[in-house]
Scaffold this active site. Structure first.
Site, PDB file in Angstrom:
ATOM      1  N   ASP A  82      -0.535   2.874  -5.546  1.00  0.00           N
ATOM      2  CA  ASP A  82      -1.364   2.512  -4.396  1.00  0.00           C
ATOM      3  C   ASP A  82      -2.779   2.213  -4.885  1.00  0.00           C
ATOM      4  OD1 ASP A  82      -2.044   1.913  -1.791  1.00  0.00           O
ATOM      5  OD2 ASP A  82      -1.889   3.970  -1.035  1.00  0.00           O
ATOM      6  N   LYS A  83      -3.568   1.597  -3.995  1.00  0.00           N
ATOM      7  CA  LYS A  83      -4.998   1.410  -4.256  1.00  0.00           C
ATOM      8  C   LYS A  83      -5.755   1.863  -3.028  1.00  0.00           C
ATOM      9  CE  LYS A  83      -7.191  -1.781  -2.653  1.00  0.00           C
ATOM     10  NZ  LYS A  83      -7.910  -2.070  -1.362  1.00  0.00           N
ATOM     11  N   HIS A  84      -7.020   2.191  -3.250  1.00  0.00           N
ATOM     12  CA  HIS A  84      -7.871   2.599  -2.134  1.00  0.00           C
ATOM     13  C   HIS A  84      -9.266   2.046  -2.361  1.00  0.00           C
ATOM     14  CE1 HIS A  84      -9.339   5.047   1.203  1.00  0.00           C
ATOM     15  NE2 HIS A  84     -10.391   5.320   0.468  1.00  0.00           N
ATOM     16  N   SER A  85      -9.835   1.496  -1.304  1.00  0.00           N
ATOM     17  CA  SER A  85     -11.204   0.998  -1.356  1.00  0.00           C
ATOM     18  C   SER A  85     -12.108   1.944  -0.582  1.00  0.00           C
ATOM     19  CB  SER A  85     -11.282  -0.403  -0.748  1.00  0.00           C
ATOM     20  OG  SER A  85     -12.626  -0.787  -0.526  1.00  0.00           O
ATOM     21  N   THR A 122      -8.079  -1.312   7.652  1.00  0.00           N
ATOM     22  CA  THR A 122      -6.818  -2.032   7.425  1.00  0.00           C
ATOM     23  C   THR A 122      -5.892  -1.901   8.623  1.00  0.00           C
ATOM     24  OG1 THR A 122      -7.013  -1.734   5.035  1.00  0.00           O
ATOM     25  CG2 THR A 122      -4.821  -2.189   5.895  1.00  0.00           C
ATOM     26  N   ARG A 170     -17.100  17.189   9.459  1.00  0.00           N
ATOM     27  CA  ARG A 170     -18.101  16.560   8.595  1.00  0.00           C
ATOM     28  C   ARG A 170     -18.820  15.443   9.331  1.00  0.00           C
ATOM     29  NH1 ARG A 170     -14.767  14.127   4.351  1.00  0.00           N
ATOM     30  NH2 ARG A 170     -16.730  13.317   3.545  1.00  0.00           N
ATOM     31  N   SER A 185     -11.019  14.323   0.474  1.00  0.00           N
ATOM     32  CA  SER A 185     -10.519  13.643   1.667  1.00  0.00           C
ATOM     33  C   SER A 185      -9.670  12.435   1.284  1.00  0.00           C
ATOM     34  CB  SER A 185     -11.697  13.208   2.545  1.00  0.00           C
ATOM     35  OG  SER A 185     -11.252  12.541   3.700  1.00  0.00           O
ATOM     36  N   LYS A 189      -4.947  12.571   1.084  1.00  0.00           N
ATOM     37  CA  LYS A 189      -4.064  11.636   1.787  1.00  0.00           C
ATOM     38  C   LYS A 189      -3.276  10.785   0.798  1.00  0.00           C
ATOM     39  CE  LYS A 189      -7.449   9.912   4.397  1.00  0.00           C
ATOM     40  NZ  LYS A 189      -8.610  10.804   4.394  1.00  0.00           N
ATOM     41  N   LYS A 190      -3.956  10.266  -0.219  1.00  0.00           N
ATOM     42  CA  LYS A 190      -3.275   9.387  -1.170  1.00  0.00           C
ATOM     43  C   LYS A 190      -2.204  10.136  -1.969  1.00  0.00           C
ATOM     44  CE  LYS A 190      -4.994   5.474  -0.159  1.00  0.00           C
ATOM     45  NZ  LYS A 190      -4.104   4.424   0.372  1.00  0.00           N
TER      46      LYS A 190
END
Length: 438
Positions: A82-85, A122, A170, A185, A189-190
């Site tokens: 996976d990727k995350h921005s 997204t 937060r 955080s 999730k990832k």
């Protein structure tokens, strides 16, 4: 077993929390044995005093384990990646990249989010496709991923529930910017996706949450060290967000750009470069390729062969959207009643000094939220955006605004022009890829 105030006191005094303390805190987030005020106090203590890598790893794993963790062992014939921005304006890379890496033999179960502040989400982009449901059960994800190769869905209540509560706390206690808490955080999730490899896209610049290279590097290093410590191969690319990514910003408009990209109708060069960079690193970390050039060639082939477009179409159809979206996007995607040109006020070379302001202009048009319950207008935003460094003549069209009314379009047009600079001398835009960590 320590009571909550003892755990808070430990971190308040700048001392490290034990693994037992961290596990108890996360348990308290899920069973309410930590009150909101106690959780807020500990979040502030972490914000002020930080955490060691070992503490962040334990916090991440505890938050991951507060819910279900997907396990793909023996069920897939390829790596789970996976990727995350960290968020920007016009970032639709996940929509393009998921079917591309799936076409290359990887599996991508991407748990995506909604827009936050000036950054587009997204999930919001995908929900501009009629019928597309980002709300899927874990059993449905487990059923469909082996068939499709990729799924882009929203966060299930079964995944990392402790993070959901802590994030809400937060958000109202001025502790969002804590690097340890951001790291835990994102990764809780990832890592609940059951990943073999993760590639982070850490944005930096006047359109990013991390405005300076120092802050972006600190966050990237924290994420790489934490995820690696948790057993997942991870790499972070620090990339430029001093202008909108691609040629659109706004939910349905970005889906149109995605479809044009997958079909080959149009691929904006910076967006294409970033997509290939992230995808190649995903394939390398996943062990499908040992050579970056070969990985990029495979990604290019996924596009030219039409396979990535086919996988995207199948995913859309399986998750409730129209089967012929790629062929007839104008039939399904909302369009705004008012479209106005934005013109260059003078001649020269274009640059953007307030990309956050452009993201907020999309929000004010109705394309984002100023409060969580707000409905989004999928049709609004900007298109035909000229890249930084472009040479323009006075009166040239530099973008188009899509709005619900002429009044809203006029305001957004002014906001767009206020966010840019036109210089007599050409100043080359900053490189897209700053550097890589991990």
């Amino acid at each position: 077993m320590a009571i909550p105030q003892e755990i808070i006191k430990t971190k308040r005094n700048g001392k490290p929390l034990s693994h037992a303390d961290i596990r108890q805190f996360v348990k308290g987030l899920t069973d309410d044995s930590f009150s909101d005020s106690q959780a807020a106090a500990l979040a502030m203590a972490i914000y002020l005093n930080g955490m060691a890598v070992s503490e962040i790893v334990e916090l991440t794993l505890a938050m991951r384990d507060s819910g279900t963790v997907l396990n793909w062992q023996g069920r897939l014939n390829g790596p789970v990646v996976d990727k995350h921005s960290t968020g920007g304006v016009g970032d639709k890379v996940t929509l393009m990249l998921a079917p591309m890496v799936a076409a290359c033999g990887a599996f991508m179960p991407s748990i995506a989010g909604r827009g936050l502040g000036h950054t587009g989400g997204t999930v919001d982009k995908l929900e501009s496709i009629p019928g597309y449901s980002c709300t899927q059960s874990l059993s449905r994800i487990e059923q469909l991923l082996p068939q499709l190769g990729c799924m882009i869905v929203g966060q299930s209540s079964e995944l990392a529930p402790a993070d959901r509560r802590l994030y809400g706390i937060r958000d109202v206690t001025a502790t969002v910017e804590s690097i340890p808490l951001i790291t835990a955080s994102i990764l809780s999730k990832k890592l609940s996706e059951g990943l073999d490899a993760l590639v982070m896209d850490v944005k930096v610049g006047n359109g990013a949450i991390m405005a300076t290279a120092h802050d972006a590097s600190a966050l990237a290093t924290s994420i790489v060290n934490t995820a690696t410590g948790a057993g997942v191969a991870t790499r972070a690319l620090i990339t430029d967000m001093n202008q909108i990514l691609g040629s659109t910003a706004g939910n349905a408009l970005e889906v149109v750009e995605t479809l044009d990209y997958l079909s080959g109708k149009y691929r904006e060069p910076r967006l294409h470069q970033l997509t290939l960079e992230l995808g190649a690193n995903m394939l390398l970390l996943g062990g499908l390729y040992n050579d970056k050039a070969a990985a990029i060639a495979a990604l290019e082939q996924s596009l030219s062969s039409g396979k990535a477009a086919e996988i995207f179409s199948k995913m859309v159809a399986e998750l409730g959207g129209p089967a012929d979206l790629l062929e007839k996007p104008q039939h399904y995607l909302a369009s705004a009643p008012v479209v106005q040109d934005i013109k260059a006020p003078q001649s020269g070379y274009l640059s953007y000094h307030n990309t956050v302001g452009l993201g907020m202009a999309v929000v004010r048009l109705g394309g984002g939220r100023s409060h969580p319950s707000q409905q989004i207008d999928p049709a609004v935003g900007f298109s035909d955006i000229l890249a930084a460094g472009s040479k323009v003549q006075q009166g040239d069209i530099i973008a188009r605004v899509h709005a619900a009314s002429a009044e809203a379009a006029g305001i957004a047009r002014q906001e767009y022009q206020a966010a840019l600079t036109i210089d007599a001398q050409h100043n080359a835009p900053l490189p897209l890829l700053h550097h890589t960590i991990g």
